[in-house]
Write a protein that holds these residues in place. Structure first.
Motif, PDB file in Angstrom:
ATOM      1  N   ILE A  17       1.276  -1.600   0.140  1.00 25.78           N
ATOM      2  CA  ILE A  17       0.097  -0.126   0.056  1.00 25.78           C
ATOM      3  C   ILE A  17       1.219   1.236  -0.218  1.00 25.78           C
ATOM      4  CG2 ILE A  17      -1.494   1.219   1.116  1.00 25.78           C
ATOM      5  CD1 ILE A  17      -3.230  -0.980   2.015  1.00 25.78           C
ATOM      6  N   ASP A  18       1.926   0.912   0.584  1.00 25.27           N
ATOM      7  CA  ASP A  18       2.683   2.520   0.510  1.00 25.27           C
ATOM      8  C   ASP A  18       3.053   2.655  -0.319  1.00 25.27           C
ATOM      9  OD1 ASP A  18       4.772   0.290   1.273  1.00 25.27           O
ATOM     10  OD2 ASP A  18       5.373   1.174   2.902  1.00 25.27           O
ATOM     11  N   GLU A  19       3.763   1.210  -1.649  1.00 28.89           N
ATOM     12  CA  GLU A  19       4.732   1.738  -2.560  1.00 28.89           C
ATOM     13  C   GLU A  19       3.112   1.799  -4.031  1.00 28.89           C
ATOM     14  OE1 GLU A  19       6.822  -1.144  -3.744  1.00 28.89           O
ATOM     15  OE2 GLU A  19       7.684  -1.656  -1.820  1.00 28.89           O
ATOM     16  N   ILE A  20       2.130   2.745  -4.388  1.00 30.24           N
ATOM     17  CA  ILE A  20       1.535   2.606  -4.782  1.00 30.24           C
ATOM     18  C   ILE A  20       0.821   4.462  -4.930  1.00 30.24           C
ATOM     19  CG2 ILE A  20      -1.597   2.956  -5.508  1.00 30.24           C
ATOM     20  CD1 ILE A  20      -1.592   0.310  -2.991  1.00 30.24           C
ATOM     21  N   VAL A  21       1.128   4.563  -6.380  1.00 25.80           N
ATOM     22  CA  VAL A  21       1.414   5.539  -6.896  1.00 25.80           C
ATOM     23  C   VAL A  21      -0.205   6.681  -7.492  1.00 25.80           C
ATOM     24  CG1 VAL A  21       2.579   7.386  -8.709  1.00 25.80           C
ATOM     25  CG2 VAL A  21       4.149   5.302  -7.462  1.00 25.80           C
ATOM     26  N   PRO A  22      -0.480   7.470  -6.667  1.00 30.28           N
ATOM     27  CA  PRO A  22      -2.198   7.772  -7.007  1.00 30.28           C
ATOM     28  C   PRO A  22      -1.922   7.461  -8.539  1.00 30.28           C
ATOM     29  CG  PRO A  22      -1.163   9.046  -5.155  1.00 30.28           C
ATOM     30  CD  PRO A  22      -0.158   8.285  -5.937  1.00 30.28           C
ATOM     31  N   PHE A  23      -3.455   7.999  -9.420  1.00 32.25           N
ATOM     32  CA  PHE A  23      -3.120   7.594 -11.071  1.00 32.25           C
ATOM     33  C   PHE A  23      -3.299   9.309 -11.365  1.00 32.25           C
ATOM     34  CE2 PHE A  23      -5.993   8.868 -14.634  1.00 32.25           C
ATOM     35  CZ  PHE A  23      -5.700   8.036 -15.365  1.00 32.25           C
ATOM     36  N   GLY A  24      -3.075  10.428 -10.785  1.00 33.10           N
ATOM     37  CA  GLY A  24      -3.090  12.066 -11.088  1.00 33.10           C
ATOM     38  C   GLY A  24      -1.224  11.775 -11.728  1.00 33.10           C
ATOM     39  N   ASN A  25      -1.133  11.540 -10.405  1.00 33.61           N
ATOM     40  CA  ASN A  25       1.121  11.021 -10.880  1.00 33.61           C
ATOM     41  C   ASN A  25       1.007  10.065 -11.826  1.00 33.61           C
ATOM     42  OD1 ASN A  25      -0.245  11.888  -7.427  1.00 33.61           O
ATOM     43  ND2 ASN A  25       1.717  13.229  -7.678  1.00 33.61           N
ATOM     44  N   TRP A  26       0.502   9.351 -11.655  1.00 37.82           N
ATOM     45  CA  TRP A  26       0.918   8.345 -12.387  1.00 37.82           C
ATOM     46  C   TRP A  26       0.657   8.884 -13.986  1.00 37.82           C
ATOM     47  CZ3 TRP A  26      -1.571   6.038 -16.813  1.00 37.82           C
ATOM     48  CH2 TRP A  26      -0.451   5.601 -16.992  1.00 37.82           C
ATOM     49  N   LEU A  27       0.097   9.286 -13.976  1.00 40.35           N
ATOM     50  CA  LEU A  27      -0.582  10.241 -15.349  1.00 40.35           C
ATOM     51  C   LEU A  27       0.200  11.485 -15.593  1.00 40.35           C
ATOM     52  CD1 LEU A  27      -2.771  10.514 -18.047  1.00 40.35           C
ATOM     53  CD2 LEU A  27      -3.745  12.232 -16.508  1.00 40.35           C
ATOM     54  N   HIS A  28       0.159  11.833 -14.856  1.00 43.85           N
ATOM     55  CA  HIS A  28       1.090  13.468 -15.551  1.00 43.85           C
ATOM     56  C   HIS A  28       2.518  13.065 -15.722  1.00 43.85           C
ATOM     57  CE1 HIS A  28       3.646  17.179 -14.431  1.00 43.85           C
ATOM     58  NE2 HIS A  28       3.047  17.934 -14.644  1.00 43.85           N
ATOM     59  N   GLN A  29       3.144  12.192 -14.903  1.00 40.36           N
ATOM     60  CA  GLN A  29       4.399  11.731 -15.323  1.00 40.36           C
ATOM     61  C   GLN A  29       4.149  10.640 -16.770  1.00 40.36           C
ATOM     62  OE1 GLN A  29       4.970   8.479 -12.204  1.00 40.36           O
ATOM     63  NE2 GLN A  29       5.858  10.312 -10.567  1.00 40.36           N
ATOM     64  N   GLN A  30       3.948   9.651 -16.758  1.00 41.86           N
ATOM     65  CA  GLN A  30       3.539   9.814 -18.377  1.00 41.86           C
ATOM     66  C   GLN A  30       3.204  10.559 -19.554  1.00 41.86           C
ATOM     67  OE1 GLN A  30       3.911   6.415 -19.753  1.00 41.86           O
ATOM     68  NE2 GLN A  30       4.324   5.926 -17.449  1.00 41.86           N
ATOM     69  N   VAL A  31       2.871  11.867 -18.862  1.00 40.53           N
ATOM     70  CA  VAL A  31       2.474  12.714 -19.908  1.00 40.53           C
ATOM     71  C   VAL A  31       3.563  13.616 -20.085  1.00 40.53           C
ATOM     72  CG1 VAL A  31       1.269  14.787 -20.803  1.00 40.53           C
ATOM     73  CG2 VAL A  31       0.285  12.871 -19.893  1.00 40.53           C
ATOM     74  N   VAL A  32       5.001  13.269 -19.934  1.00 42.38           N
ATOM     75  CA  VAL A  32       5.699  14.501 -18.860  1.00 42.38           C
ATOM     76  C   VAL A  32       7.043  13.774 -20.066  1.00 42.38           C
ATOM     77  CG1 VAL A  32       7.775  15.366 -18.215  1.00 42.38           C
ATOM     78  CG2 VAL A  32       5.713  15.970 -17.608  1.00 42.38           C
ATOM     79  N   THR A  33       6.997  12.397 -19.472  1.00 41.26           N
ATOM     80  CA  THR A  33       7.968  11.622 -20.411  1.00 41.26           C
ATOM     81  C   THR A  33       7.811  11.123 -22.075  1.00 41.26           C
ATOM     82  OG1 THR A  33       8.108  10.300 -18.546  1.00 41.26           O
ATOM     83  CG2 THR A  33       9.200   9.003 -20.248  1.00 41.26           C
TER      84      THR A  33
END
Length: 437
Positions: A407-423
């Motif tokens: 649970i402490d390693e779960i990345v919120p969807f919003g942060n994941w999405l932003h990282q994907q779009v930036v990459t």
């Protein structure tokens, strides 16, 4: 659709190949004759291949090379004494060759720069693309022979193998010496193509790309403070990419009624089929603005409520190094690097049945590319206190669940999405710079 009558008139009334021109501007048009020979019309003059232009005596004193990579075209100039041998054509394809006085070199450079060609070095077009030249002898006979040469980093690569040099200039000098020897043996240049580099190459001198520079600045902004702002920031970046790179990509959710057919067909898709397949997604963001998140709403739930989907379509060659796939695993659905749908993109029941593994029901596939090992799913076995579920890679070849994410390693969807779009956006910006957009 092209005006065939106009092209026939440009070809002096002779028949043409009924395909879209390779380049079509008021000043210059590149098209093919009925026998598939390249023709170039320029300011009232029809230019065609002149076989007697080859070979031009003497050694090469200077090379000048320009590319229009978006259209796959090149202009390659060799100066020998007071004459130029000018080759123009399609990368790895048809070309024409003509001789001109050396005094016309600057005018040629200016002419093609104005038409969107980018002057680079004669041996590489970008840090990761090198120029390969193919020479032939006895062309058109059963005794035809070929020889290819390129300079990659500080290494000369030809049919005999790889020859490292002390530095790049030494490698270029060695390549020119080998070309001179091959020309003395009767070989002439036949094809020019661009290949992915195997070694580091310096960034060639390029015109500044205002578009790529602006995108670099946007993509370098600090990561948002919370997952909800991250969703909004990712969507804002996608809208900026859609607006600034119309030649090579679009976001289906940003398409408008006036330009949607043109933008879809400019990327090689069939507009009627694409619009029918993605009817619910087309233009759905055009009247949307960020909203306050609701109490106890996860960033995924926020995205699903406000934005619903992302359909990011890209065209070649700006898709280089992007994780692309066909939307919906359907040719015509769009060549995509990101497809997200709040209603899901894959029926997990089919995979459960084929694997006889009911535990796969814990996966909710929200991203396309499941047929290319480029998909993503929520693992619903674990969720953070904020309601964010673990995001895991997904492919339809899976037969069992991945290890459960702490649970402490779960990345919120919003942060994941932003990282994907930036990459992905940084790769698009790099490709835009290489294409001189």
């Amino acid at each position: 659709m092209s005006d065939w009558t106009r092209l026939e008139q440009l070809n002096g009334g002779d028949p043409i190949t009924y395909s879209a021109p390779l380049l079509d501007t008021p000043e210059e048009v590149w098209f093919c004759s009925a026998d598939f020979e390249l023709r170039i019309w320029h300011d009232g003059t029809l230019e065609r291949h002149v076989p007697e232009a080859l070979p031009l005596a003497g050694t090469v004193q200077q090379r000048v090379t320009l590319y229009n990579r978006l259209r796959g075209l090149f202009v390659d100039v060799e100066q020998r004494a007071d004459r130029l041998l000018v080759r123009r054509g399609v990368l790895n394809g048809k070309r024409i060759a003509m001789q001109q006085p050396a005094s016309e070199l600057d005018a040629l450079r200016a002419r093609y720069a104005a038409l969107g060609f980018l002057e680079v070095t004669p041996w590489h077009a970008s840090s990761n693309h090198v120029t390969k030249r193919q020479y032939v002898k006895d062309a058109g006979t059963l005794a035809i022979k070929g020889w290819r040469v390129s300079v990659d980093g500080t290494t000369v690569i030809d049919d005999q193998g790889k020859s490292p040099a002390n530095d790049r200039q030494a490698a270029v000098t060695l390549a020119e010496e080998r070309i001179a020897a091959q020309e003395a043996a009767g070989f002439t240049l036949h094809l020019i193509e661009l290949m992915k580099a195997d070694f580091p190459n310096p960034l060639p001198p390029m015109q500044g790309s205002a578009v790529a520079g602006a995108l670099d600045a946007l993509l370098a902004q600090a990561e948002p403070d919370n997952p909800f702002d991250a969703v909004d920031a990712a969507v804002a970046l996608l809208k900026a990419l859609h607006a600034r790179l119309p030649q090579v990509m679009f976001i289906a959710e940003c398409l408008d009624d006036d330009t949607k057919e043109t933008r879809i067909e400019d990327l090689g898709e069939e507009a009627e089929f694409f619009l029918s397949m993605h009817e619910q997604r087309i233009g759905r963001w055009n009247d949307l603005s960020p909203e306050p998140p609701r109490e106890e709403e996860s960033s995924w739930a926020y995205f699903a409520r406000v934005y619903e989907s992302i359909t990011w379509i890209v065209g070649s060659p700006a898709d280089e190094d992007l994780p692309t796939f066909y939307c919906g695993n359907v040719s015509g659905g769009g060549w995509s690097c990101m497809e997200i749908d709040s209603e899901g993109t894959y029926d997990i029941n089919d995979l459960m049945a084929s694997t006889d593994n009911d535990e796969l029901e814990h996966l909710f596939v929200f991203h396309g590319g499941w047929h290319e090992d480029r998909s993503w799913a929520f693992d619903q076995r674990a969720a953070s206190p904020a309601g964010d579920e673990a995001i895991v890679p997904f492919d339809e070849s899976m037969t069992e669940l991945p290890p459960e994410t702490p649970i402490d390693e779960i990345v919120p969807f919003g942060n994941w999405l932003h990282q994907q779009v930036v990459t992905l956006g940084k790769t698009m910006a790099r490709n835009a710079r290489d294409l001189n957009l």
